[in-house]
Motif scaffolding. Structure first.
Motif, PDB file in Angstrom:
ATOM      1  N   GLN A   4     -11.791  26.333  17.028  1.00  0.00           N
ATOM      2  CA  GLN A   4     -11.522  26.736  15.655  1.00  0.00           C
ATOM      3  C   GLN A   4     -12.222  25.785  14.697  1.00  0.00           C
ATOM      4  OE1 GLN A   4      -7.231  26.856  15.266  1.00  0.00           O
ATOM      5  NE2 GLN A   4      -7.197  28.991  15.912  1.00  0.00           N
ATOM      6  N   ILE A   5     -12.578  26.307  13.533  1.00  0.00           N
ATOM      7  CA  ILE A   5     -13.220  25.509  12.492  1.00  0.00           C
ATOM      8  C   ILE A   5     -12.291  25.478  11.288  1.00  0.00           C
ATOM      9  CG2 ILE A   5     -15.137  25.392  10.856  1.00  0.00           C
ATOM     10  CD1 ILE A   5     -16.870  26.721  12.997  1.00  0.00           C
ATOM     11  N   GLY A   6     -12.117  24.297  10.718  1.00  0.00           N
ATOM     12  CA  GLY A   6     -11.273  24.168   9.546  1.00  0.00           C
ATOM     13  C   GLY A   6     -11.962  23.389   8.454  1.00  0.00           C
ATOM     14  N   ILE A   7     -11.492  23.604   7.243  1.00  0.00           N
ATOM     15  CA  ILE A   7     -11.979  22.838   6.106  1.00  0.00           C
ATOM     16  C   ILE A   7     -10.778  22.275   5.357  1.00  0.00           C
ATOM     17  CG2 ILE A   7     -14.122  24.141   5.841  1.00  0.00           C
ATOM     18  CD1 ILE A   7     -12.792  25.606   3.471  1.00  0.00           C
ATOM     19  N   SER A   8     -11.007  21.178   4.684  1.00  0.00           N
ATOM     20  CA  SER A   8      -9.977  20.553   3.870  1.00  0.00           C
ATOM     21  C   SER A   8     -10.483  20.551   2.435  1.00  0.00           C
ATOM     22  CB  SER A   8      -9.730  19.123   4.363  1.00  0.00           C
ATOM     23  OG  SER A   8      -8.700  18.528   3.617  1.00  0.00           O
ATOM     24  N   ILE A   9      -9.681  21.096   1.523  1.00  0.00           N
ATOM     25  CA  ILE A   9     -10.120  21.212   0.139  1.00  0.00           C
ATOM     26  C   ILE A   9      -9.094  20.574  -0.800  1.00  0.00           C
ATOM     27  CG2 ILE A   9     -11.522  23.256   0.548  1.00  0.00           C
ATOM     28  CD1 ILE A   9      -9.266  24.968  -0.555  1.00  0.00           C
ATOM     29  N   TYR A  10      -9.551  20.225  -1.998  1.00  0.00           N
ATOM     30  CA  TYR A  10      -8.680  19.672  -3.032  1.00  0.00           C
ATOM     31  C   TYR A  10      -8.508  20.616  -4.206  1.00  0.00           C
ATOM     32  CZ  TYR A  10      -8.580  15.185  -0.726  1.00  0.00           C
ATOM     33  OH  TYR A  10      -8.368  14.187   0.183  1.00  0.00           O
ATOM     34  N   GLU A  11      -9.437  21.550  -4.361  1.00  0.00           N
ATOM     35  CA  GLU A  11      -9.349  22.532  -5.434  1.00  0.00           C
ATOM     36  C   GLU A  11      -9.953  23.841  -4.953  1.00  0.00           C
ATOM     37  OE1 GLU A  11     -13.223  21.282  -8.039  1.00  0.00           O
ATOM     38  OE2 GLU A  11     -11.390  20.115  -8.323  1.00  0.00           O
ATOM     39  N   SER A  12      -9.613  24.916  -5.622  1.00  0.00           N
ATOM     40  CA  SER A  12     -10.044  26.236  -5.146  1.00  0.00           C
ATOM     41  C   SER A  12     -11.435  26.638  -5.633  1.00  0.00           C
ATOM     42  CB  SER A  12      -9.022  27.301  -5.559  1.00  0.00           C
ATOM     43  OG  SER A  12      -8.912  27.355  -6.961  1.00  0.00           O
ATOM     44  N   ASN A  48     -16.789  30.826   7.252  1.00  0.00           N
ATOM     45  CA  ASN A  48     -15.830  31.626   7.991  1.00  0.00           C
ATOM     46  C   ASN A  48     -14.831  30.751   8.764  1.00  0.00           C
ATOM     47  OD1 ASN A  48     -14.655  34.007   8.817  1.00  0.00           O
ATOM     48  ND2 ASN A  48     -15.959  34.182  10.631  1.00  0.00           N
ATOM     49  N   PRO A  49     -14.099  29.868   8.055  1.00  0.00           N
ATOM     50  CA  PRO A  49     -13.179  28.966   8.749  1.00  0.00           C
ATOM     51  C   PRO A  49     -11.964  29.687   9.311  1.00  0.00           C
ATOM     52  CG  PRO A  49     -12.847  28.794   6.394  1.00  0.00           C
ATOM     53  CD  PRO A  49     -14.028  29.709   6.606  1.00  0.00           C
ATOM     54  N   ASP A  50     -11.387  29.098  10.337  1.00  0.00           N
ATOM     55  CA  ASP A  50     -10.143  29.604  10.907  1.00  0.00           C
ATOM     56  C   ASP A  50      -8.938  29.009  10.190  1.00  0.00           C
ATOM     57  OD1 ASP A  50     -11.308  31.026  13.293  1.00  0.00           O
ATOM     58  OD2 ASP A  50     -12.094  29.002  13.616  1.00  0.00           O
ATOM     59  N   ILE A  51      -9.141  27.799   9.647  1.00  0.00           N
ATOM     60  CA  ILE A  51      -8.058  27.029   9.025  1.00  0.00           C
ATOM     61  C   ILE A  51      -8.558  26.444   7.710  1.00  0.00           C
ATOM     62  CG2 ILE A  51      -6.552  25.000   9.267  1.00  0.00           C
ATOM     63  CD1 ILE A  51      -7.037  25.297  12.353  1.00  0.00           C
ATOM     64  N   LEU A  57      -6.705  33.735   1.269  1.00  0.00           N
ATOM     65  CA  LEU A  57      -6.845  33.188   2.618  1.00  0.00           C
ATOM     66  C   LEU A  57      -6.097  34.040   3.646  1.00  0.00           C
ATOM     67  CD1 LEU A  57      -6.509  29.412   1.719  1.00  0.00           C
ATOM     68  CD2 LEU A  57      -8.585  30.590   2.461  1.00  0.00           C
ATOM     69  N   LYS A  58      -4.917  34.506   3.306  1.00  0.00           N
ATOM     70  CA  LYS A  58      -4.144  35.355   4.226  1.00  0.00           C
ATOM     71  C   LYS A  58      -4.858  36.682   4.475  1.00  0.00           C
ATOM     72  CE  LYS A  58      -1.831  32.914   5.825  1.00  0.00           C
ATOM     73  NZ  LYS A  58      -1.704  32.652   7.215  1.00  0.00           N
ATOM     74  N   GLU A  59      -5.432  37.255   3.422  1.00  0.00           N
ATOM     75  CA  GLU A  59      -6.173  38.513   3.587  1.00  0.00           C
ATOM     76  C   GLU A  59      -7.359  38.341   4.526  1.00  0.00           C
ATOM     77  OE1 GLU A  59      -7.163  39.705  -0.404  1.00  0.00           O
ATOM     78  OE2 GLU A  59      -5.072  40.179  -0.875  1.00  0.00           O
ATOM     79  N   LYS A  60      -7.909  37.131   4.583  1.00  0.00           N
ATOM     80  CA  LYS A  60      -9.044  36.827   5.471  1.00  0.00           C
ATOM     81  C   LYS A  60      -8.561  36.354   6.848  1.00  0.00           C
ATOM     82  CE  LYS A  60     -12.963  36.574   2.887  1.00  0.00           C
ATOM     83  NZ  LYS A  60     -13.969  37.479   3.387  1.00  0.00           N
ATOM     84  N   ASN A  61      -7.249  36.374   7.082  1.00  0.00           N
ATOM     85  CA  ASN A  61      -6.649  35.886   8.335  1.00  0.00           C
ATOM     86  C   ASN A  61      -6.981  34.431   8.620  1.00  0.00           C
ATOM     87  OD1 ASN A  61      -5.248  38.270   9.083  1.00  0.00           O
ATOM     88  ND2 ASN A  61      -7.226  39.164   9.649  1.00  0.00           N
ATOM     89  N   ILE A  62      -7.010  33.634   7.572  1.00  0.00           N
ATOM     90  CA  ILE A  62      -7.270  32.196   7.696  1.00  0.00           C
ATOM     91  C   ILE A  62      -5.925  31.473   7.656  1.00  0.00           C
ATOM     92  CG2 ILE A  62      -8.336  30.196   6.594  1.00  0.00           C
ATOM     93  CD1 ILE A  62     -10.479  32.154   5.494  1.00  0.00           C
ATOM     94  N   LYS A  63      -5.693  30.602   8.633  1.00  0.00           N
ATOM     95  CA  LYS A  63      -4.447  29.832   8.686  1.00  0.00           C
ATOM     96  C   LYS A  63      -4.435  28.802   7.556  1.00  0.00           C
ATOM     97  CE  LYS A  63      -3.968  30.185  13.639  1.00  0.00           C
ATOM     98  NZ  LYS A  63      -5.099  29.876  14.505  1.00  0.00           N
ATOM     99  N   ILE A  64      -3.263  28.637   6.965  1.00  0.00           N
ATOM    100  CA  ILE A  64      -3.101  27.693   5.860  1.00  0.00           C
ATOM    101  C   ILE A  64      -2.248  26.522   6.319  1.00  0.00           C
ATOM    102  CG2 ILE A  64      -2.198  27.376   3.532  1.00  0.00           C
ATOM    103  CD1 ILE A  64      -2.722  30.426   3.116  1.00  0.00           C
ATOM    104  N   HIS A  65      -2.849  25.342   6.284  1.00  0.00           N
ATOM    105  CA  HIS A  65      -2.156  24.095   6.590  1.00  0.00           C
ATOM    106  C   HIS A  65      -1.981  23.353   5.266  1.00  0.00           C
ATOM    107  CE1 HIS A  65      -3.428  23.799  11.090  1.00  0.00           C
ATOM    108  NE2 HIS A  65      -3.210  25.046  10.737  1.00  0.00           N
ATOM    109  N   VAL A  66      -0.751  23.041   4.921  1.00  0.00           N
ATOM    110  CA  VAL A  66      -0.453  22.394   3.642  1.00  0.00           C
ATOM    111  C   VAL A  66      -0.202  20.907   3.841  1.00  0.00           C
ATOM    112  CG1 VAL A  66       1.268  22.252   1.805  1.00  0.00           C
ATOM    113  CG2 VAL A  66       0.420  24.469   2.536  1.00  0.00           C
ATOM    114  N   ARG A  67      -0.869  20.121   3.009  1.00  0.00           N
ATOM    115  CA  ARG A  67      -0.667  18.665   3.004  1.00  0.00           C
ATOM    116  C   ARG A  67      -0.152  18.262   1.625  1.00  0.00           C
ATOM    117  NH1 ARG A  67      -6.217  19.185   2.200  1.00  0.00           N
ATOM    118  NH2 ARG A  67      -6.868  18.261   0.226  1.00  0.00           N
ATOM    119  N   SER A  68       0.186  17.011   1.478  1.00  0.00           N
ATOM    120  CA  SER A  68       0.655  16.435   0.218  1.00  0.00           C
ATOM    121  C   SER A  68       1.964  17.065  -0.257  1.00  0.00           C
ATOM    122  CB  SER A  68      -0.427  16.538  -0.864  1.00  0.00           C
ATOM    123  OG  SER A  68      -0.234  15.541  -1.837  1.00  0.00           O
TER     124      SER A  68
END
Length: 159
Positions: free
Chosen positions: A4-12, A23-26, A47-58
């Motif tokens: 799986q490929i994931g990205i970490s973002i701070y803003e949309s 095309n990230p998975d996470i 993200l949900k419409e794209k079937n991308i898993k959402i991992h919440v931090r902070s």
């Protein structure tokens, strides 16, 4: 091999473009009582419409949501009223600080996983115990949202 490929973002900003190209998975993103940007701007739904898993931090805003407002580090003193209101809201709704922060984020249906840091085993156990409970009462975050990125984005903190 990569599963799986994931990205970490701070803003949309540019989230749609990033998701189309990579095309990230996470996607890992910040979300908490004060920082509701990704919920408000429709990013979680996207993200949900794209079937991308959402991992919440902070979830605890790097621990600030658990601080006594009178003991905040100097940089955060200008937002003292925000933290006082947060604690009053917790007391009014009969939630502990950690429980309210976890309850709020965990109640958002689009969120798949929480990424939480701990200072000690007791904090870890308290979080686990709370998350194991089936909470019927959801913490109401009304009037707690903050749009000041100098507070809600730790990259901007000058400590």
């Amino acid at each position: 091999k990569v599963d799986q490929i994931g990205i970490s973002i701070y803003e949309s900003k540019n989230l749609h473009v990033i998701c189309e190209r990579l095309n990230p998975d996470i996607v890992q993103l910040p979300l908490n009582i004060l920082d509701q940007r990704f919920l408000d701007d429709g990013s979680l739904n996207f993200l949900k419409e794209k079937n991308i898993k959402i991992h919440v931090r902070s979830v605890f805003l790097q621990g600030l949501l658990l601080y006594d407002p009178l003991k905040l580090p100097y940089y955060f003193k200008k937002w003292k009223n925000i933290f006082v209101n947060w604690q009053k809201s917790c007391k009014r709704q009969k939630f502990g600080l950690m429980d309210a922060a976890l309850n709020y984020v965990n109640s958002i249906k689009e969120v798949d996983y929480l990424v939480i840091g701990f200072e000690n085993f007791m904090q870890f156990k308290m979080c686990c115990d709370f998350l194991k409970k089936k909470n019927k009462i959801i913490f109401n975050p009304t009037n707690l949202k903050c749009d000041d990125v100098n507070l809600i984005n730790p990259n901007n903190w000058i400590i």
